[in-house]
Design a protein around this motif. Structure first.
Motif, short mmCIF file in Angstrom:
data_model
loop_
_atom_site.label_atom_id
_atom_site.label_comp_id
_atom_site.label_asym_id
_atom_site.label_seq_id
_atom_site.Cartn_x
_atom_site.Cartn_y
_atom_site.Cartn_z
N PHE A 78 4.21 -0.69 1.70
CA PHE A 78 4.24 -0.20 3.08
C PHE A 78 3.68 -1.27 4.00
O PHE A 78 2.90 -2.13 3.60
CB PHE A 78 3.52 1.14 3.23
N GLY A 79 4.13 -1.19 5.26
CA GLY A 79 3.77 -2.21 6.22
C GLY A 79 2.80 -1.76 7.28
O GLY A 79 2.06 -2.57 7.83
N ALA A 80 2.78 -0.46 7.59
CA ALA A 80 1.95 0.03 8.70
C ALA A 80 0.73 0.77 8.16
O ALA A 80 -0.30 0.16 7.89
CB ALA A 80 2.77 0.90 9.64
N VAL A 81 0.80 2.10 8.02
CA VAL A 81 -0.38 2.90 7.67
C VAL A 81 -0.01 3.94 6.62
O VAL A 81 1.05 4.56 6.69
CB VAL A 81 -0.95 3.62 8.92
N LEU A 82 -0.91 4.12 5.66
CA LEU A 82 -0.80 5.22 4.70
C LEU A 82 -1.78 6.31 5.10
O LEU A 82 -2.96 6.04 5.34
CB LEU A 82 -1.10 4.74 3.28
N ALA A 83 -1.28 7.54 5.20
CA ALA A 83 -2.10 8.69 5.57
C ALA A 83 -2.27 9.60 4.36
O ALA A 83 -1.30 9.87 3.64
CB ALA A 83 -1.44 9.47 6.70
#
Length: 299
Positions: free
Chosen positions: A141-146
């Motif tokens: 992933f490139g942005a954010v993991l929630a």
């Protein structure tokens, strides 16, 4: 696909289709780099990801994701740690990855930037995060993991068949707010046990998710580190008050919010399914690692 093409994964439904008419202009801008452009044919997410892998294996000059963060996420699986240039033409509703790595949010300008980089300066190395679950399958992933309340909302919304569109997400938020409760998390950051009870957990390579919510505002996708945010137990009223601060990133000053930086994160909580770049990753536990320079970004 002929070797040397620019392979484009385009999602015409991204951003509710508002940029669909720009695709021909995007292709023209990309062609100015001197490479033929080929649109990848795909009818679903699995087929799209496979098409990206084929394009990279066959030697495309660049892989371009024209869409939102979901389209980017699919294409990243093929470009990560591969010697291929990667471009983003932001055409979604959020475009958090594009914003985080300094890509112009104007689709035509972004396409021109990709072409100029291909013809001249070349790619810029960008970090990516790799998440591995109990099945030992890696997802990038490139942005954010929630993996907190927001992930729970996403999972509920995906199970709902009514209503359609943004109202489904709004209803999911309402339903989960009614029963919001803190959860026990096993959290290990670079080998240090930081387990806690709380409401929010995010692991970011870029600052924002959800269309500009700066959940980890100090995240830098070129520093070789992940930014981790946790929030101690929050009531419904506290979450309501905190949400407007996410756009400015000022929530990190709240005494119940903690931030960390890490090369590797291990995370687990019973019954939580993680989402990254807005896409379903899978149930916890996960081991999340920053891989410096894993992406050759054209911008």
């Amino acid at each position: 696909m002929t070797s040397g093409d620019i392979a484009v994964l385009a999602n015409p439904r991204a951003g509710r289709g508002r940029h669909r008419g720009l695709l021909s202009g995007v292709v023209q801008r990309l062609e100015s780099a001197g490479h033929p452009v080929r649109l990848l044919a795909a009818t679903g997410a699995e087929e799209a990801e496979k098409a990206c892998h084929r394009a990279v294996a066959e030697g495309c000059a660049a892989l371009v994701a024209a869409g939102g963060d979901g389209t980017v996420h699919l294409a990243l699986q093929a470009a990560a740690e591969r010697p291929v240039g990667f471009g983003v033409v932001p055409m979604g509703t959020g475009n958090d990855f594009a914003a985080g790595v300094g890509v112009s949010l104007d689709p035509l300008a972004a396409a021109s930037g990709i072409a100029a980089a291909l013809a001249g300066a070349g790619p810029v190395p960008i970090d990516l995060a790799r998440a591995v679950g109990t099945d030992e399958e890696a997802r990038w992933f490139g942005a954010v993991l929630a993996a907190g309340f927001d992930a729970i909302v996403n999972e509920r919304a995906n199970r709902m068949r009514w209503p359609r569109g943004p109202r489904r997400y709004d209803l999911a938020i309402f339903l989960e707010m009614v029963r919001v409760r803190p959860r026990l998390y096993a959290l290990e950051i670079d080998g240090v046990d930081l387990g806690f009870e709380g409401t929010l957990v995010a692991v970011g390579n870029c600052p924002s998710y959800g269309g500009g919510l700066r959940i980890v505002p100090a995240a830098d996708p070129a520093d070789g580190l992940l930014d981790v945010l946790t929030a101690l137990p929050l009531s419904r009223s506290a979450m309501t008050r905190l949400k407007p601060r996410l756009r400015r990133g000022t929530h990190v000053t709240d005494r119940r919010v903690r931030t960390f930086r890490a090369k590797q994160v291990r995370l687990h909580s019973d019954g939580i399914v993680a989402y990254a770049d807005g896409e379903r990753i899978g149930p916890l536990p996960l081991e999340i690692t920053c891989v410096p320079g894993a992406l050759r970004l054209l911008r």
